[in-house]
Structures are given as C-alpha cells and as structure tokens.
Design an enzyme around this catalytic site. Sequence first.
Site: not given
Ligand code: UD1
Length: 332
Positions: A124, A149, A153
């Site tokens: 990842s 997690y 990895k």
């Molecule tokens: C997350 C994990 C990463 C994992 C990946 C799988 C973390 C810190 N990282 O990445 O290890 O490999 O998922 O896809 O958790 N967001 C919102 N509201 C929400 C959910 C997310 O605003 O309810 C935003 C987050 O702040 C971020 C973006 O959406 O900016 C993507 O979030 P997310 O889908 O959780 O992925 P990552 O954080 O990039």
Amino acid sequence: MKVLVTGATGYIGSHTVVELLDNNYEVVGLDNFSNSKREVVDKIKEITHKDFKFYECDMLNKEALENIFKENEIDAVIDFAAFKAVGESVSKPVEYYINNVSSILTLLSVMKEFNVKKIVFSSSATVYGKPKSVPITEDAEVGGTTNPYGTSKLMVERILKDLYVSDETMDICILRYFNPIGAHSSGLIGEEPNGIPANLMPYIVKVASGKLECLNVFGNDYNTKDGTGVRDYIHVVDLAVGHVKALEKLNKEKQGLFIYNLGTGKGYSVLEIINTFEKVNNVKVNYKIAPRRPGDIDECYSDPSKALKELGFKCEKTLEDMVRDSWNYENK
Ligand code: UD1
C-alpha cells in the site's frame, strides 16, 4: 500457468481472480471468509463463465496450506490475505500482525518447501508515511507509518527484501496501491466493509443510499486546491489488471525484486469526489465540514511512470467510471 490467489474473495482479490480467468490463467483461490462472503466464488464464475478451484483455508494453518500445494502444481502466488481497516488495527495490533505478517511467513515457508519462487504482494501507498513530496515515486523514503496496518505492510516488504537477498532465484513483485474504489461493471462483486465504513467512497455510497445520514468531510484547511484532502483513486478493475501485468513481468524477466506504484497519477479532492458522484449518479450526498482526522495528510498521489514503462500498465478507467461503478454495486 497456475496461480494461487490468497484472499481470493476479498475486494481486490475477487476482481483480480476475474482478470486472471479472463486472461486464461488457471486459478486456485483461497480464503477464510474472515472479511468476505462465500457467494463471491459463484459470482466470479458467473462473471467469467469459467471455473476455478477454491479452498476455504486459513493461511496460518500450515498443514492445510501444504495440502493445497500438494494437490496443485502452483507456479506463482498473489497474496491478498490481510486485514485492512486502519482504525481497527490500532485497537487490535496483535491480531493485525498475526494475520498480516505471520500468515505470509507461513505462506513463504510452504512456497520454499514446494520450490515456488514467484510471488506478487499486495502492499500500500501507506508505506510512504507522510510523503516529502508528490507525486510519489517508488524510490521515495518508506517508513513513518502511523498504525499497525501500515506497519504490517512495511514489515512484509522488508521480509520480502530480506528473502530476496537470501535467494536471488526468487521472483518478487511488490505492488503499492493508492486508493482503490469502484467495482466490477456487472455489479456482482465490489467492496463490502464491515460496520460503518472508514474510507471515503464506501461512506459516500452509504450516505447516498440513505443508510447513513451525513458524510463528515475531514478538514477543509489542507494545503490543497480546495482545502480538502487529495488522493489518487484507482478503479479496482484497473488495479486487478495491474496484477496480471505484474505476473507477466515475473514470467518474462530474469529473477528480481520489483516494486511498483499502482495509481492513476491524478489527485482528486474530497469535494471533487462528492461532486462527481452526485453529478454522474444524479443523487445527493449530504455532507458537512468536520475537524481533520488525526494522521491524515494533505496530498498523496503516485508517479505511475515506472509501472507504465516496465509493466506496460496504464489505468483505463476515469473518475466517472469509478463513482458510477461504486454506486451500481450498492444498488445491486
Ligand atoms: C486510508 C488509509 C490507508 C489505506 C487506504 C485504503 C489512513 C490514515 N490511511 O487512506 O492506509 O491504505 O485508506 O484505501 O486511514 N475522508 C473524509 N470523510 C470520511 C472518510 C475520508 O473526508 O468519512 C477523507 C480523508 O480525510 C482523506 C480522503 O477522504 O482526505 C480519503 O480517505 P480514505 O478513503 O480513508 O483513504 P486514505 O486516508 O487516503
């Protein structure tokens, strides 16, 4: 060529099995259904009109694993069998390290026993921690993971590198995924997280369908185009194709250890994702701006040029395809 796919009924595993079967690979699937459903096996057969051998098996069960290798002449392994919920990993570190690290050690020792040398490992972009700059190339520094997690990895990548040093006849491909979303266009397989989703796209889908009330947009004061977090979203079918390309490479090349980013190279903000989802699917997504989520970073997107150059891999699907297929899966 006979490929053992571990975690074959999971989100990325199932899409990869479809691509492998479509490309005439012989597949042996394995899963313990800890985070997936048995019916996915039939869904894969329905999509591909092809059959494949499947074993319900826990990878920590060495004897069961040995049996699979005895019964099938495996040429290569693609390992997807891992837990992947970041938040859960913080509260269950031991379970995560057992499932994500111990299990691949068992797999690698059985591979050694049966002289199987080719492995593609599901890693990842999380291994880059907080990247110093974007787009991220494969030689960027790894480390600084903030949860078990991510650390699991990183540990497995290290184990594979050590293994290669000890045995240069191994063929190892580490694939670092960015943010997989979307689903197969049939709507038969897709992502089904347990409980309330932690990732953006599964959460959006639940809000759009009325199962959850409102999406919290975690922060609008990041140093990005509109203040919300920017990520490199990749269609899960493109990601699956990337695995077929990786296998082709391991078949063609002399032995080696290869590392590739799998991403589109494009960064989209949370608001861009919401807006595209609403527009393409003609559905409303209620959201509000909420505080930042601890551990989140401003921007994370790949430099995908190494995978293009060495694997001939390029994402074909657009953001529109991703949001449409995610919604289609929910509705089916
Ligand atoms: C997350 C994990 C990463 C994992 C990946 C799988 C973390 C810190 N990282 O990445 O290890 O490999 O998922 O896809 O958790 N967001 C919102 N509201 C929400 C959910 C997310 O605003 O309810 C935003 C987050 O702040 C971020 C973006 O959406 O900016 C993507 O979030 P997310 O889908 O959780 O992925 P990552 O954080 O990039």
